[in-house]
Scaffold this motif. Structure first.
Motif, PDB file in Angstrom:
ATOM      1  N   UNK A 215       0.839  -1.202   0.000  1.00 38.38           N
ATOM      2  CA  UNK A 215       0.000   0.000   0.000  1.00 38.38           C
ATOM      3  C   UNK A 215       0.872   1.249   0.000  1.00 38.38           C
ATOM      4  N   UNK A 216       1.922   1.225   0.843  1.00 40.12           N
ATOM      5  CA  UNK A 216       2.799   2.392   0.924  1.00 40.12           C
ATOM      6  C   UNK A 216       3.505   2.657  -0.392  1.00 40.12           C
ATOM      7  N   UNK A 217       4.041   1.588  -1.017  1.00 35.81           N
ATOM      8  CA  UNK A 217       4.793   1.771  -2.261  1.00 35.81           C
ATOM      9  C   UNK A 217       3.862   2.227  -3.381  1.00 35.81           C
ATOM     10  N   UNK A 290       8.507   8.149  -1.608  1.00 34.24           N
ATOM     11  CA  UNK A 290       8.414   9.301  -2.508  1.00 34.24           C
ATOM     12  C   UNK A 290       9.777   9.943  -2.684  1.00 34.24           C
ATOM     13  N   UNK A 291      10.533  10.046  -1.598  1.00 29.69           N
ATOM     14  CA  UNK A 291      11.868  10.644  -1.724  1.00 29.69           C
ATOM     15  C   UNK A 291      12.755   9.803  -2.632  1.00 29.69           C
ATOM     16  N   UNK A 292      12.656   8.465  -2.457  1.00 28.67           N
ATOM     17  CA  UNK A 292      13.486   7.590  -3.279  1.00 28.67           C
ATOM     18  C   UNK A 292      13.087   7.708  -4.747  1.00 28.67           C
ATOM     19  N   UNK A 293      11.777   7.813  -5.013  1.00 31.36           N
ATOM     20  CA  UNK A 293      11.309   7.896  -6.400  1.00 31.36           C
ATOM     21  C   UNK A 293      11.715   9.234  -7.007  1.00 31.36           C
ATOM     22  N   UNK A 294      11.643  10.297  -6.177  1.00 29.34           N
ATOM     23  CA  UNK A 294      12.058  11.621  -6.658  1.00 29.34           C
ATOM     24  C   UNK A 294      13.531  11.622  -7.053  1.00 29.34           C
ATOM     25  N   UNK A 295      14.323  10.780  -6.355  1.00 30.47           N
ATOM     26  CA  UNK A 295      15.764  10.793  -6.588  1.00 30.47           C
ATOM     27  C   UNK A 295      16.152  10.070  -7.874  1.00 30.47           C
ATOM     28  N   UNK A 296      15.211   9.346  -8.493  1.00 34.27           N
ATOM     29  CA  UNK A 296      15.526   8.686  -9.767  1.00 34.27           C
ATOM     30  C   UNK A 296      15.657   9.770 -10.832  1.00 34.27           C
ATOM     31  N   UNK A 297      16.793   9.813 -11.546  1.00 38.82           N
ATOM     32  CA  UNK A 297      17.000  10.917 -12.477  1.00 38.82           C
ATOM     33  C   UNK A 297      15.939  10.939 -13.577  1.00 38.82           C
ATOM     34  N   UNK A 327      13.453   2.754  -0.899  1.00 38.60           N
ATOM     35  CA  UNK A 327      12.162   2.333  -0.352  1.00 38.60           C
ATOM     36  C   UNK A 327      12.393   1.298   0.749  1.00 38.60           C
ATOM     37  N   UNK A 328      13.328   0.360   0.498  1.00 40.00           N
ATOM     38  CA  UNK A 328      13.606  -0.686   1.490  1.00 40.00           C
ATOM     39  C   UNK A 328      14.152  -0.085   2.778  1.00 40.00           C
TER      40      UNK A 328
END
Lengths: 416, 260
Positions: A215-217, A290-297, A327-328
């Motif tokens: 759910x979170x992801x 969200x932070x991890x996804x934002x960090x994907x160039x 995310x992990x």
């Protein structure tokens, strides 16, 4: 002709330069001091914990020689299940047999100091290896709480001579107690175990992970990749951030009102505990996700889109694998927090005295931190060491979880 | 201004009165242009003139920017790519793109090239896919350099190799048009020369549009050049004509280094 002054070669400049270096030295030393302080505190915690807790993994036992050939006890044939066999042995008078041989070998006063559960331990030995019924054996049976305390040098003064005598004769000793890791809660500190709470924690964490992670992801992915930027998504973002900061006891009340309101028969069940903790963990996963996804160039997204990948393919083939380590990490922080959580679980009844390990997600259970909390409340001296031992188990569990997370993170880590 | 140049073929892509907005700001102002398959077309102009924005309109990459809006019409083989119901995924498979900064996926070299054919289902089985990968890498002039280390990460290559890998990745899905957004601006002169050679070899097979800052590059690789200034298409013509006898004063000022 005006003389050219080189600004970097004046005395004032060199003085400023010295001050800058001094500031840097102070900063470095302050940082080092902070690290050393943290390490010292951590070491102190670990050392005291281990010193106190190591005794919790031991049990004081009386070694009782029993000649089963004289007794004629028999394990009933064709009876399925351990419980039936033990009940049969009880009705055949195993308790009296144990007590009789203990009295014969060590004296009546010593026999009286066998734990009330001693015959059960003997019964377990018999069920495990029925051939001892045709032999003379020495069984290590748990001593009573009072005798254990006397052996450790405190408790009732009257018992201390007895404890000394038995120890000298070699009957009384303490040894590593593997049963501590396989038994459950009990009223007698010599008979308690951590397995019930550990299994409860594992089941609860599984429910939490199974609910909070997907759910979170998915929420994080939707908010980052699909949701339009407008007032509603701003509102959702603020709500999620607030949710992560809500005190855990509130989630406990929510679980009590909503989940137990809907399923009143599942009081104390890991599934309800897991659902409650999932509410708490999910916002942490969403935020870190969200932070991890934002960090994907963005160039990776563009590259995939430009050869005709559909948005879903971009997300699942490129964005998610690259964001997964982050995310992990967030997930494990959330899970570690959930694992150590006591307050919300108290609200939904996971503080009950549960003497058998839960056999499923709906069976009554307790969890490690709650077990620690309950034992720390016990009056009996023997529970002090058991509590420390339980804390060690909890910390080891945490260590294993974190280790797994770091392993997974390194496996999925990619550079770009 | 509509600029029609004599050509013996139907244009591959045709832009008519295309304007691109970022919010209220007009970045490209009603530009019309025809793109022919047999030529490399260069878009030149000073920074911020809208040439990259205009390029990204040709495969609808501006869709990924929330505030961007496109007016007018761009046709691919006579079909308006901005009409409702246009399949953007199919469009981007037909109109490939290479970016300014090399952006290989953080996967193996093989996977980088195989990704496109695989998601589009162009290759039947492993042998077929191997053939597509080899053909694409050969066309991109990279095969001899990487054939022994196809499983290495694409990001471990040098900048110039990465960019050629990106070109191989783009041509692996057999596009009809390739858009190149300053493909050599992050590379050293030797890598740039290789990219330019490659563009020359790819000419004729694909319609190529290249955005570049370097006028020398435009002069070297392109047959048609369009000069943009402040969102307007100032002049479009044969590259030799643009560089030797520009019709417009602004074009002349730019190519002689008066501004830009």
């Amino acid at each position: 002709m005006s003389e050219h002054v080189n600004l970097t070669r004046t005395a004032a400049f060199e003085k400023r330069l010295k001050r800058r270096y001094a500031a840097e030295r102070i900063f470095r030393r302050a940082g080092l001091a902070a690290i050393l302080f943290s390490i010292a505190v951590l070491l102190f915690l670990l050392v005291t914990m281990t010193a106190n807790g190591i005794g919790g993994f031991k049990r004081v036992t009386l070694s009782v020689p029993i000649d089963f050939t004289e007794v004629g006890l028999a394990l009933p044939q064709g009876m399925e299940g351990q419980g039936m066999a033990i009940r049969s042995l009880e009705s055949q008078g195993l308790e009296e047999v144990v007590s009789f041989y203990a009295g014969q070998a060590m004296g009546e006063d010593a026999a009286a100091q066998l734990s009330a559960d001693a015959w059960r331990v003997a019964a377990d030995h018999i069920v495990e290896d029925p051939s001892i019924l045709r032999r003379r054996v020495e069984l290590d049976l748990p001593a009573s709480e009072d005798l254990s305390a006397a052996y450790a040098g405190d408790g009732q003064a009257a018992l201390q001579p007895l404890a000394r005598r038995l120890a000298e004769q070699g009957f009384l000793s303490d040894s590593f107690d593997p049963g501590f890791l396989s038994r459950s809660d009990a009223t007698d500190s010599q008979a308690v175990g951590i397995w019930g709470a550990l299994k409860g924690s594992i089941l609860t964490m599984l429910v939490t992970l199974a609910l909070a992670f997907p759910i979170g992801v998915l929420a994080a992915l939707y908010l980052e990749e699909y949701a339009p930027r407008n007032r509603w998504t701003d509102l959702i973002e603020v709500s999620i951030n607030n949710l992560a900061a809500v005190p855990s006891i509130i989630f406990g009340l929510l679980g009590l009102a909503v989940f137990l309101g809907a399923f009143p028969y599942l009081r104390s069940a890991p599934i309800i505990g897991g659902m409650t903790l999932a509410l708490m963990t999910m916002p942490v996963i969403v935020i870190s996700g969200r932070n991890a996804i934002k960090a994907v160039p963005p160039s990776i997204r563009d590259g995939a889109l430009a050869i005709g990948a559909s948005p879903v393919q971009v997300v699942f083939h490129h964005v998610l694998p690259l964001a997964l380590p982050g995310i992990l990490t967030g997930t494990i922080i959330g899970m570690a927090r959930a694992l150590g959580e006591t307050a919300p679980l108290l609200m939904i009844g996971m503080r009950a005295f549960v003497a058998t390990p839960p056999d499923g997600f709906t069976a009554p259970a307790t969890v490690l931190p709650v077990q620690i909390f309950l034992w720390s409340d016990e009056i009996d001296r023997g529970f002090v060491e058991r509590t420390s031992a339980a804390i060690i188990v909890l910390l080891l569990f945490l260590l294993v979880m974190n280790g797994l997370a770091i392993y997974l993170r390194n496996r999925f880590e990619k550079t770009w | 201004m509509v600029t029609d140049l004599p050509s013996n073929a139907e244009p591959k892509m045709r832009a008519r009165d295309v304007s691109v907005f970022y919010g209220d700001k007009k970045a490209v102002d009603s530009v019309s242009i025809d793109i022919q398959t047999e030529y490399v077309t260069a878009f030149i102009g000073p920074s911020g003139c809208g040439k990259s924005t205009f390029l990204r309109a040709f495969n609808r990459m501006n869709d990924t920017i929330g505030s961007a809006r496109v007016e007018g019409c761009i046709e691919l083989d006579g079909e308006d790519i901005y009409k409702s119901g246009m399949d953007v995924v199919q469009l981007r498979a037909r109109v490939g793109m290479v970016f300014q900064k090399p952006n290989p996926f953080p996967k193996s070299i093989y996977e980088n090239v195989a990704y496109g054919p695989r998601i589009h289902g162009f290759a039947e089985g492993k042998a077929d896919l191997d053939a597509v990968v080899e053909r694409s890498l050969r066309r991109a002039g990279l095969w001899d350099e990487v054939k022994d280390r196809l499983t290495d990460s694409g990001t471990a290559l040098s900048g110039g190799q990465q960019q050629r890998l990106c070109i191989a990745r783009a041509i692996a899905v057999e596009p009809e048009v390739i858009l190149m957004d300053e493909p050599a601006s992050a590379l050293d002169p030797i890598a740039t020369a290789k990219i330019e050679e490659l563009i020359d070899e790819l000419r004729g097979r694909y319609a190529i549009i290249i955005v570049t800052h370097s006028m020398q590059q435009a002069a070297r690789v392109s047959q048609r050049t369009a000069f943009f200034h402040l969102g307007h298409l100032v002049e479009y013509g044969e590259t030799s004509q643009i560089f030797t006898m520009p019709r417009e004063e602004r074009t002349k000022d730019y190519i002689t280094g008066r501004y830009g």
